[in-house]
Design a protein around this motif. Structure first.
Motif, PDB file in Angstrom:
ATOM      1  N   SER A  55      -2.449   0.900   5.928  1.00  0.00           N
ATOM      2  CA  SER A  55      -1.589   0.625   4.782  1.00  0.00           C
ATOM      3  C   SER A  55      -1.225   1.919   4.064  1.00  0.00           C
ATOM      4  O   SER A  55      -0.121   2.093   3.561  1.00  0.00           O
ATOM      5  CB  SER A  55      -2.278  -0.362   3.834  1.00  0.00           C
ATOM      6  N   ALA A  56      -2.169   2.859   4.053  1.00  0.00           N
ATOM      7  CA  ALA A  56      -1.914   4.116   3.343  1.00  0.00           C
ATOM      8  C   ALA A  56      -0.901   4.986   4.078  1.00  0.00           C
ATOM      9  O   ALA A  56      -0.014   5.581   3.471  1.00  0.00           O
ATOM     10  CB  ALA A  56      -3.218   4.890   3.152  1.00  0.00           C
ATOM     11  N   VAL A  57      -1.044   5.059   5.395  1.00  0.00           N
ATOM     12  CA  VAL A  57      -0.159   5.952   6.146  1.00  0.00           C
ATOM     13  C   VAL A  57       1.175   5.268   6.401  1.00  0.00           C
ATOM     14  O   VAL A  57       1.248   4.227   7.032  1.00  0.00           O
ATOM     15  CB  VAL A  57      -0.795   6.350   7.491  1.00  0.00           C
ATOM     16  N   LEU A  60       5.682   5.813   5.198  1.00  0.00           N
ATOM     17  CA  LEU A  60       6.751   6.750   4.840  1.00  0.00           C
ATOM     18  C   LEU A  60       6.303   7.733   3.777  1.00  0.00           C
ATOM     19  O   LEU A  60       6.815   8.839   3.684  1.00  0.00           O
ATOM     20  CB  LEU A  60       7.957   5.964   4.332  1.00  0.00           C
ATOM     21  N   GLY A  61       5.334   7.313   2.967  1.00  0.00           N
ATOM     22  CA  GLY A  61       4.832   8.194   1.920  1.00  0.00           C
ATOM     23  C   GLY A  61       4.348   9.510   2.490  1.00  0.00           C
ATOM     24  O   GLY A  61       4.572  10.574   1.913  1.00  0.00           O
ATOM     25  N   ASN A  62       3.691   9.454   3.626  1.00  0.00           N
ATOM     26  CA  ASN A  62       3.129  10.664   4.214  1.00  0.00           C
ATOM     27  C   ASN A  62       4.177  11.491   4.931  1.00  0.00           C
ATOM     28  O   ASN A  62       4.187  12.712   4.853  1.00  0.00           O
ATOM     29  CB  ASN A  62       2.048  10.301   5.236  1.00  0.00           C
ATOM     30  N   ILE A  80       8.720  -1.489  -5.052  1.00  0.00           N
ATOM     31  CA  ILE A  80       8.712  -0.529  -3.952  1.00  0.00           C
ATOM     32  C   ILE A  80       9.343  -1.098  -2.678  1.00  0.00           C
ATOM     33  O   ILE A  80      10.129  -0.431  -2.006  1.00  0.00           O
ATOM     34  CB  ILE A  80       7.269  -0.063  -3.651  1.00  0.00           C
ATOM     35  N   TYR A  93       1.002   6.588  -4.688  1.00  0.00           N
ATOM     36  CA  TYR A  93       1.867   5.977  -3.688  1.00  0.00           C
ATOM     37  C   TYR A  93       1.225   6.040  -2.317  1.00  0.00           C
ATOM     38  O   TYR A  93       1.097   5.050  -1.607  1.00  0.00           O
ATOM     39  CB  TYR A  93       3.179   6.756  -3.673  1.00  0.00           C
ATOM     40  N   SER A  94       0.796   7.245  -1.964  1.00  0.00           N
ATOM     41  CA  SER A  94       0.309   7.445  -0.619  1.00  0.00           C
ATOM     42  C   SER A  94      -1.016   6.733  -0.381  1.00  0.00           C
ATOM     43  O   SER A  94      -1.252   6.185   0.690  1.00  0.00           O
ATOM     44  CB  SER A  94       0.150   8.941  -0.363  1.00  0.00           C
ATOM     45  N   SER A 119       2.456  -4.941   4.727  1.00  0.00           N
ATOM     46  CA  SER A 119       1.407  -5.094   3.711  1.00  0.00           C
ATOM     47  C   SER A 119       1.995  -5.267   2.322  1.00  0.00           C
ATOM     48  O   SER A 119       1.510  -6.059   1.521  1.00  0.00           O
ATOM     49  CB  SER A 119       0.488  -3.876   3.641  1.00  0.00           C
ATOM     50  N   LEU A 120       3.046  -4.486   2.051  1.00  0.00           N
ATOM     51  CA  LEU A 120       3.689  -4.603   0.742  1.00  0.00           C
ATOM     52  C   LEU A 120       4.228  -6.015   0.553  1.00  0.00           C
ATOM     53  O   LEU A 120       4.022  -6.649  -0.474  1.00  0.00           O
ATOM     54  CB  LEU A 120       4.857  -3.614   0.626  1.00  0.00           C
TER      55      LEU A 120
HETATM   56  N1  TRP Z   1       1.041   4.121   1.068  1.00  0.00           N
HETATM   57  C1  TRP Z   1       2.249   3.784   1.754  1.00  0.00           C
HETATM   58  C2  TRP Z   1       2.896   5.044   2.297  1.00  0.00           C
HETATM   59  O1  TRP Z   1       2.381   6.113   2.173  1.00  0.00           O
HETATM   60  C3  TRP Z   1       3.241   3.103   0.902  1.00  0.00           C
HETATM   61  C4  TRP Z   1       2.671   2.049   0.099  1.00  0.00           C
HETATM   62  C5  TRP Z   1       2.624   2.040  -1.208  1.00  0.00           C
HETATM   63  C6  TRP Z   1       2.048   0.880   0.569  1.00  0.00           C
HETATM   64  N2  TRP Z   1       2.011   0.905  -1.603  1.00  0.00           N
HETATM   65  C7  TRP Z   1       1.647   0.198  -0.555  1.00  0.00           C
HETATM   66  C8  TRP Z   1       1.803   0.354   1.797  1.00  0.00           C
HETATM   67  C9  TRP Z   1       0.990  -0.988  -0.449  1.00  0.00           C
HETATM   68  C10 TRP Z   1       1.145  -0.832   1.904  1.00  0.00           C
HETATM   69  C11 TRP Z   1       0.735  -1.501   0.797  1.00  0.00           C
HETATM   70  O2  TRP Z   1       3.955   4.974   2.836  1.00  0.00           O
END
Ligand code: TRP
Length: 458
Positions: free
Chosen positions: A27-29, A31-33, A104, A227-228, A328-329
């Motif tokens: 979920s973290a990795v 587009l943010g990264n 988002i 965000y990331s 996930s979002l």
């Molecule tokens: N962290 C995700 C990224 O780096 C983007 C993101 C933000 C996300 N909030 C989230 C993903 C919640 C899943 C769930 O791109």
């Protein structure tokens, strides 16, 4: 991922530590990264941004992620329910955090649409056209095509969430993520060895230049960190609630952080030096903002043998990283509608699909027909990004810190983390949550708001 309501006793859970770490990292990795981190690093001073980001991630990000995960595991509930159960006066924090993904998801999908366009471009062998600096601005300033790709991205996401195949996502992430790391590494090494001027870019990216420091660097780095790491939006609380008691929270959080920051670091190491190489060392090329990845990566691929193939594979990976995050979002938003508006899953999906479509359209058109429309000096995509990352998340994070630091007290979290072994960073955790983080957030929040309204210039 499923946000179940309080009456649900059979909560799904991760099978073990690896399951938790991979799901959270998946979920973290996203587009943010790969997309967001490099353009911010380029824009906000390179090395100094990187340094501020890493310091924030290992102190503040770490503490907040531990706190959220422990709140989830302790209460066995997702954000809204968890805050409600612990202290009614803080229920609003759960709501605020849950509102973030609603904002988002639409603009995330607009970028996801751009990624799809690039996949098809490379597959069709048009890599050399895309390597032209004007390709991206020309493309986004057309009206229909970006909207169609955006529509397709959100439609794919919705269909997956509609059928609820979350299990498959874990499998996809497990295969795709290692390939993505391998590919980025390969491309970084190749690019650094073959590009001219690359060293200047590497130095700009790695060596902090303190004269480039401003409070905006911290504002941007902090927003990026939330965000990331998917913080302050209830995600980690939900994940924590799926976590078994025998898993070491602090160790897992370290691993997620390493994963997340590692991929961001590598993406920057690829993109920032490339800007130098292709602009002949001209620093003004760094401030391109959201388009940076789409402008520089095709240039790198264009210099490679079989560039179209590598470009296709790379953007397919980016697409999967984006898709798993988007799912996930959306899942989070859908589950909120299911719990709170008592809609069934299908109806809830349709509502979220429609609202995301509506909210995403301005973000897409902001690059074409509505490019003159600016709110607070920002076009729509940047505005949604700013409101969620730089305002709502810091407010939710601040409230979480106060809640943990002064209401339930850090000890409640420390006890939860210590269920399986010693919490080594106990002191760091308490200090950050009670003092450093709240002071930092308030300073940053106030200055970034004053800045946007033009009252101060930072
Ligand atoms: N962290 C995700 C990224 O780096 C983007 C993101 C933000 C996300 N909030 C989230 C993903 C919640 C899943 C769930 O791109």
């Amino acid at each position: 991922m499923n946000t179940k309501n309080q009456t649900d006793t059979k909560r799904s859970s991760f099978t073990g530590k690896i399951g938790f770490v991979l799901a959270a990292a998946g979920s973290a990795v996203g587009l943010g990264n790969i997309w967001r981190f490099p353009y911010l690093a380029a824009q906000y001073g390179g090395g100094i941004f990187l340094l501020v980001y890493i310091i924030l991630a290992v102190t503040f990000g770490f503490s907040l992620m531990v706190a959220e995960t422990a709140i989830g595991r302790k209460t066995n509930l997702s954000a809204i329910g968890a805050f409600q159960a612990l202290d009614k006066r803080f229920s609003w924090v759960g709501y605020l955090a849950s509102a973030v993904p609603i904002i988002i998801l639409p603009y995330y999908s607009v970028i996801g649409g751009w990624v799809m366009k690039y996949i098809f471009g490379f597959v069709a062998g048009e890599g050399s056209q895309m390597a032209d600096s004007n390709f991206f601005p020309n493309y986004t300033s057309t009206t229909a095509e970006p909207l169609i790709w955006f529509f397709e991205f959100i439609a794919i996401t919705s269909v997956i969430v509609f059928f609820g195949v979350e299990k498959g996502i874990e499998k996809v992430s497990k295969i795709m993520m290692p390939i993505l790391i391998f590919l980025i590494l390969f491309i970084v090494i190749y690019a650094l060895l073959t590009m001219e001027n690359a060293l200047d870019g590497v130095i700009y990216y790695i060596k902090p230049d303190f004269s480039k420091f401003s409070i905006m660097t911290v504002v941007a780095a902090m927003g990026q960190m939330f965000y990331s790491m998917s913080l302050s939006m209830g995600i980690m609380i939900t994940f924590g609630s799926y976590m078994k008691k025998d898993i070491d929270i602090s160790k897992s959080v370290h691993q997620i952080e390493l994963f997340d920051t590692g991929i961001a670091f590598l993406s920057g190491l690829l993109i920032v030096p490339a800007v130098f190489a292709f602009s002949g060392g001209d620093e003004s090329a760094l401030g391109q903002g959201p388009g940076l990845m789409f402008v520089t990566l095709p240039k790198i691929f264009n210099t490679m043998p079989a560039g179209n193939v590598i470009g296709s594979v790379f953007f397919i990976m980016v697409f999967f990283a984006a898709l798993t995050s988007a799912i996930s979002l959306m899942e989070t938003v859908v589950s909120i509608f299911m719990d709170k508006a008592k809609l069934n899953r299908k109806l809830s999906c349709i509502v979220v699909f429609a609202s995301s479509l509506l909210l995403g359209i301005p973000s897409s058109l902001g690059f074409s027909v509505w490019s003159k429309v600016k709110i607070l000096g920002l076009q729509f995509l940047d505005l949604f990004d700013f409101i969620s990352n730089n305002i709502m998340m810091p407010v939710a994070a601040f409230a979480t810190c106060i809640f943990v630091g002064y209401f339930i007290k850090p000890k409640a979290i420390i006890d939860e983390v210590s269920v399986n072994g010693k919490f080594k960073e106990e002191k760091l955790f308490s200090t950050v949550i009670r003092f450093i983080a709240p002071i930092c957030i308030v300073t940053i929040l106030v200055s970034s708001i004053l800045n946007v309204f033009g009252i101060i210039k930072i």
